[in-house]
Write a protein that holds these residues in place. Structure first.
Motif, PDB file in Angstrom:
ATOM      1  N   ILE A  84       0.720  -1.099  -0.137  1.00 22.04           N
ATOM      2  CA  ILE A  84       0.187   0.209  -0.226  1.00 22.04           C
ATOM      3  C   ILE A  84       0.381   1.449   0.018  1.00 22.04           C
ATOM      4  CG2 ILE A  84      -1.873   1.327   1.074  1.00 22.04           C
ATOM      5  CD1 ILE A  84      -2.222  -1.210   2.307  1.00 22.04           C
ATOM      6  N   ALA A  85       0.614   2.247  -0.832  1.00 14.63           N
ATOM      7  CA  ALA A  85       1.700   3.590  -1.026  1.00 14.63           C
ATOM      8  C   ALA A  85       0.824   4.375   0.186  1.00 14.63           C
ATOM      9  CB  ALA A  85       1.419   3.969  -2.695  1.00 14.63           C
ATOM     10  N   LEU A  86       1.847   5.277   0.879  1.00 13.39           N
ATOM     11  CA  LEU A  86       1.341   6.674   1.446  1.00 13.39           C
ATOM     12  C   LEU A  86       1.834   7.448   0.807  1.00 13.39           C
ATOM     13  CD1 LEU A  86       3.558   5.069   4.415  1.00 13.39           C
ATOM     14  CD2 LEU A  86       1.111   4.595   4.006  1.00 13.39           C
ATOM     15  N   THR A  87       0.725   8.555   1.365  1.00 15.03           N
ATOM     16  CA  THR A  87       0.778   9.924   0.286  1.00 15.03           C
ATOM     17  C   THR A  87       0.345  10.912   1.424  1.00 15.03           C
ATOM     18  OG1 THR A  87      -1.494  10.474   0.369  1.00 15.03           O
ATOM     19  CG2 THR A  87      -0.128   8.441  -1.513  1.00 15.03           C
ATOM     20  N   GLU A  88       0.487  12.000   0.789  1.00 16.29           N
ATOM     21  CA  GLU A  88       0.539  13.719   1.914  1.00 16.29           C
ATOM     22  C   GLU A  88      -0.675  13.372   1.907  1.00 16.29           C
ATOM     23  OE1 GLU A  88       2.094  16.759   0.015  1.00 16.29           O
ATOM     24  OE2 GLU A  88       4.502  16.410  -0.312  1.00 16.29           O
ATOM     25  N   ALA A  89      -1.700  12.757   1.753  1.00 21.31           N
ATOM     26  CA  ALA A  89      -3.035  13.353   2.267  1.00 21.31           C
ATOM     27  C   ALA A  89      -3.248  11.639   3.299  1.00 21.31           C
ATOM     28  CB  ALA A  89      -4.170  12.928   0.678  1.00 21.31           C
ATOM     29  N   THR A  90      -2.684  11.073   3.456  1.00 18.65           N
ATOM     30  CA  THR A  90      -2.850   9.891   4.238  1.00 18.65           C
ATOM     31  C   THR A  90      -3.241  10.268   5.459  1.00 18.65           C
ATOM     32  OG1 THR A  90      -1.550   8.347   2.433  1.00 18.65           O
ATOM     33  CG2 THR A  90      -1.669   7.487   4.911  1.00 18.65           C
ATOM     34  N   ARG A  91      -3.539   9.595   6.422  1.00 17.02           N
ATOM     35  CA  ARG A  91      -3.969  10.365   7.644  1.00 17.02           C
ATOM     36  C   ARG A  91      -3.553   9.607   8.690  1.00 17.02           C
ATOM     37  NH1 ARG A  91      -9.869  12.350   9.334  1.00 17.02           N
ATOM     38  NH2 ARG A  91      -8.690  12.954  11.447  1.00 17.02           N
ATOM     39  N   VAL A  92      -2.213   9.075   9.612  1.00 19.38           N
ATOM     40  CA  VAL A  92      -2.478   8.449  10.334  1.00 19.38           C
ATOM     41  C   VAL A  92      -2.630   8.251  11.553  1.00 19.38           C
ATOM     42  CG1 VAL A  92      -0.386   7.239  10.834  1.00 19.38           C
ATOM     43  CG2 VAL A  92      -0.179   7.922   9.059  1.00 19.38           C
ATOM     44  N   LYS A  93      -3.074   7.695  12.244  1.00 21.16           N
ATOM     45  CA  LYS A  93      -4.558   8.161  14.023  1.00 21.16           C
ATOM     46  C   LYS A  93      -3.280   7.319  14.396  1.00 21.16           C
ATOM     47  CE  LYS A  93      -8.304   9.265  13.810  1.00 21.16           C
ATOM     48  NZ  LYS A  93     -10.231   9.252  12.865  1.00 21.16           N
ATOM     49  N   ALA A  94      -3.685   7.194  15.791  1.00 20.89           N
ATOM     50  CA  ALA A  94      -3.534   6.267  16.930  1.00 20.89           C
ATOM     51  C   ALA A  94      -4.726   6.296  17.796  1.00 20.89           C
ATOM     52  CB  ALA A  94      -2.640   6.837  17.547  1.00 20.89           C
ATOM     53  N   SER A  95      -4.664   5.576  18.245  1.00 22.93           N
ATOM     54  CA  SER A  95      -6.522   5.270  19.669  1.00 22.93           C
ATOM     55  C   SER A  95      -5.691   4.558  20.555  1.00 22.93           C
ATOM     56  CB  SER A  95      -7.543   5.043  18.527  1.00 22.93           C
ATOM     57  OG  SER A  95      -7.587   3.779  18.103  1.00 22.93           O
ATOM     58  N   SER A  96      -6.500   4.833  21.237  1.00 22.04           N
ATOM     59  CA  SER A  96      -6.433   3.770  23.092  1.00 22.04           C
ATOM     60  C   SER A  96      -7.257   3.704  23.682  1.00 22.04           C
ATOM     61  CB  SER A  96      -5.365   4.881  23.949  1.00 22.04           C
ATOM     62  OG  SER A  96      -5.382   4.245  24.705  1.00 22.04           O
ATOM     63  N   GLY A  97      -7.676   2.153  22.911  1.00 19.21           N
ATOM     64  CA  GLY A  97      -9.476   1.521  23.711  1.00 19.21           C
ATOM     65  C   GLY A  97     -10.506   2.723  23.623  1.00 19.21           C
ATOM     66  N   LEU A  98     -10.397   2.356  24.587  1.00 16.09           N
ATOM     67  CA  LEU A  98     -12.079   2.957  25.567  1.00 16.09           C
ATOM     68  C   LEU A  98     -11.888   4.585  25.431  1.00 16.09           C
ATOM     69  CD1 LEU A  98     -13.135   0.762  28.177  1.00 16.09           C
ATOM     70  CD2 LEU A  98     -14.144   1.056  26.281  1.00 16.09           C
ATOM     71  N   PHE A  99     -10.941   4.971  25.325  1.00 14.53           N
ATOM     72  CA  PHE A  99     -10.291   6.753  25.602  1.00 14.53           C
ATOM     73  C   PHE A  99     -10.108   7.111  24.330  1.00 14.53           C
ATOM     74  CE2 PHE A  99      -8.332   3.947  29.262  1.00 14.53           C
ATOM     75  CZ  PHE A  99      -9.066   5.503  30.008  1.00 14.53           C
ATOM     76  N   GLY A 103      -5.442  11.758  17.915  1.00 10.74           N
ATOM     77  CA  GLY A 103      -5.051  13.336  16.945  1.00 10.74           C
ATOM     78  C   GLY A 103      -4.750  11.884  15.899  1.00 10.74           C
ATOM     79  N   ARG A 104      -4.005  12.747  15.363  1.00 11.34           N
ATOM     80  CA  ARG A 104      -3.053  13.104  13.964  1.00 11.34           C
ATOM     81  C   ARG A 104      -1.867  12.467  14.202  1.00 11.34           C
ATOM     82  NH1 ARG A 104      -4.378  14.777   7.664  1.00 11.34           N
ATOM     83  NH2 ARG A 104      -2.333  13.634   6.663  1.00 11.34           N
ATOM     84  N   GLN A 105      -1.064  12.104  13.701  1.00 12.28           N
ATOM     85  CA  GLN A 105      -0.061  11.345  13.783  1.00 12.28           C
ATOM     86  C   GLN A 105       0.542  11.636  12.478  1.00 12.28           C
ATOM     87  OE1 GLN A 105       1.320  10.873  16.834  1.00 12.28           O
ATOM     88  NE2 GLN A 105      -0.668  11.081  18.007  1.00 12.28           N
ATOM     89  N   ALA A 129      -3.409   4.427   0.888  1.00 10.99           N
ATOM     90  CA  ALA A 129      -4.016   4.650   1.988  1.00 10.99           C
ATOM     91  C   ALA A 129      -4.405   5.858   2.005  1.00 10.99           C
ATOM     92  CB  ALA A 129      -2.643   4.554   2.734  1.00 10.99           C
ATOM     93  N   SER A 130      -5.440   6.000   2.222  1.00  9.27           N
ATOM     94  CA  SER A 130      -6.062   6.993   3.102  1.00  9.27           C
ATOM     95  C   SER A 130      -6.439   7.309   4.004  1.00  9.27           C
ATOM     96  CB  SER A 130      -7.738   7.271   2.457  1.00  9.27           C
ATOM     97  OG  SER A 130      -8.176   6.240   3.330  1.00  9.27           O
ATOM     98  N   GLN A 131      -6.637   6.727   5.028  1.00  8.17           N
ATOM     99  CA  GLN A 131      -6.275   6.469   6.872  1.00  8.17           C
ATOM    100  C   GLN A 131      -5.579   5.073   7.144  1.00  8.17           C
ATOM    101  OE1 GLN A 131      -9.717   8.281   9.116  1.00  8.17           O
ATOM    102  NE2 GLN A 131      -9.470   6.216  10.014  1.00  8.17           N
ATOM    103  N   VAL A 132      -4.708   5.216   8.135  1.00  4.70           N
ATOM    104  CA  VAL A 132      -3.778   4.281   8.720  1.00  4.70           C
ATOM    105  C   VAL A 132      -4.275   4.510  10.869  1.00  4.70           C
ATOM    106  CG1 VAL A 132      -1.731   3.108   9.545  1.00  4.70           C
ATOM    107  CG2 VAL A 132      -2.259   4.568   6.989  1.00  4.70           C
ATOM    108  N   THR A 133      -4.722   3.532  11.024  1.00  4.41           N
ATOM    109  CA  THR A 133      -5.403   3.809  12.193  1.00  4.41           C
ATOM    110  C   THR A 133      -4.518   2.785  13.503  1.00  4.41           C
ATOM    111  OG1 THR A 133      -7.328   3.891  12.329  1.00  4.41           O
ATOM    112  CG2 THR A 133      -7.145   3.995  13.961  1.00  4.41           C
ATOM    113  N   TYR A 134      -3.447   2.753  14.402  1.00  2.95           N
ATOM    114  CA  TYR A 134      -3.066   1.908  15.427  1.00  2.95           C
ATOM    115  C   TYR A 134      -3.745   2.332  16.537  1.00  2.95           C
ATOM    116  CZ  TYR A 134       0.399   5.363  15.500  1.00  2.95           C
ATOM    117  OH  TYR A 134       0.805   6.658  16.050  1.00  2.95           O
TER     118      TYR A 134
END
Length: 294
Positions: A84-99, A103-105, A129-134
């Motif tokens: 999968i290719a990443l671009t400047e428009a790709t949003r990278v987001k981090a999440s933490s369970g119930l919380f 924000g964008r990373q 990739a339009s959005q990557v979440t971890y």
């Protein structure tokens, strides 16, 4: 008839003749304006991807198993891999369970071994990739247990040599145990015996403090190099999937799975018995020497 005087014409003629000369002399004393040089210039580059012009692609879930610049390879639980290719428009987001979201990373957070969920778009050259979440917890673990296996998009021979070198230079880890599960010709489905063996390995490793697993898939010599590479990766992926889902082994305690195709056989491929031993996945239980207490 009276003759016309010609004297007045002479100064006029002289003046007419001297005008071009004066102009030439003036031109020699000043810089002359030159015609602009017309040059055809071709600029080569990659046109930025406009997400609004791309159709939606599939959602990809798995572990980042390789990265090269703006491309990542994600290996799913069934062993299949997607680039999968990443671009400047790709949003990278981090999440933490119930919380919720944090924000964008930056794309630099996408480390090898990190479990991700990726929303994709159908680009001309493949998936974008339009959005990557971890999860934040997965990122912290991936950062701590960065593995030393080859993680570049290289020829299979180079990847094989890199991993062989890593296993040969294993001084960063103590090997606590190595177990093998075996497969039928051309298959990557786990047998009932293999499933039982995997959970026994996981249960034993769970009792070992700070244990990690390195899973490596292999094949016999039948088939092309490309076919065997894919098959060995699918076998490793099947083992990873079962260890995590059925045997409850935590993903963050797993080093990036690798396929070694027909490299490093346990036995000779000249016999059926030898081939059967080579159609395997090795599960190596490791502990970093920096935290291992023997």
């Amino acid at each position: 008839m009276r003759a016309m005087p010609i004297r007045p014409r002479l100064p006029l003629l002289i003046a007419t003749l001297t005008l071009p000369l004066a102009g030439a002399a003036l031109a020699q004393g000043q810089p002359q304006e030159q015609e602009p040089v017309k040059t055809n210039i071709t600029v080569y580059g990659t046109q930025p991807v406009d997400p609004a012009t791309l159709a939606a692609g599939p959602e990809i879930k798995g572990i980042i198993s390789a990265r090269n610049g703006q491309k990542i390879k994600v290996t799913a639980a069934d062993g299949t891999s997607t680039v999968i290719a990443l671009t400047e428009a790709t949003r990278v987001k981090a999440s933490s369970g119930l919380f919720g979201a944090k924000g964008r990373q930056d794309a630099g957070a996408l480390l090898n071994g990190l479990p991700v969920t990726i929303k994709t778009l159908q680009g001309d050259g493949g998936l974008v990739a339009s959005q990557v979440t971890y999860r934040n917890t997965d990122f912290r673990t991936a950062a701590m247990i960065r593995n030393g296996t080859a993680q570049q998009f290289e020829e299979q021979s180079a990847a094989t040599e890199a991993l062989r070198g890593r296993l040969g230079d294993i001084d960063k880890y103590n090997i606590k145990s190595t177990s093998n599960v075996y497969f039928d010709t051309g298959k990557y489905a786990l047998s009932p015996a293999a499933k039982a063996d995997l959970c026994r390995v996981a249960q034993t490793a769970e009792a070992t403090d700070n244990a990690l697993m390195l899973v490596v898939g292999y094949t016999d010599s039948v088939g092309s190099d490309e076919y065997n590479q894919t098959l060995s990766e699918k076998r490793a992926g099947a083992v990873i999937n079962y260890l995590q889902q059925a045997c409850k082994w935590k993903p963050y305690r797993m080093l990036t799975p690798t396929g070694m195709a027909k490299a490093d056989p346990l036995a000779s491929n000249d016999t059926e018995e030898g081939k059967a031993q080579n159609r395997r996945v090795s599960i190596n239980v490791l502990v970093s020497k920096s935290v291992d207490v023997e």
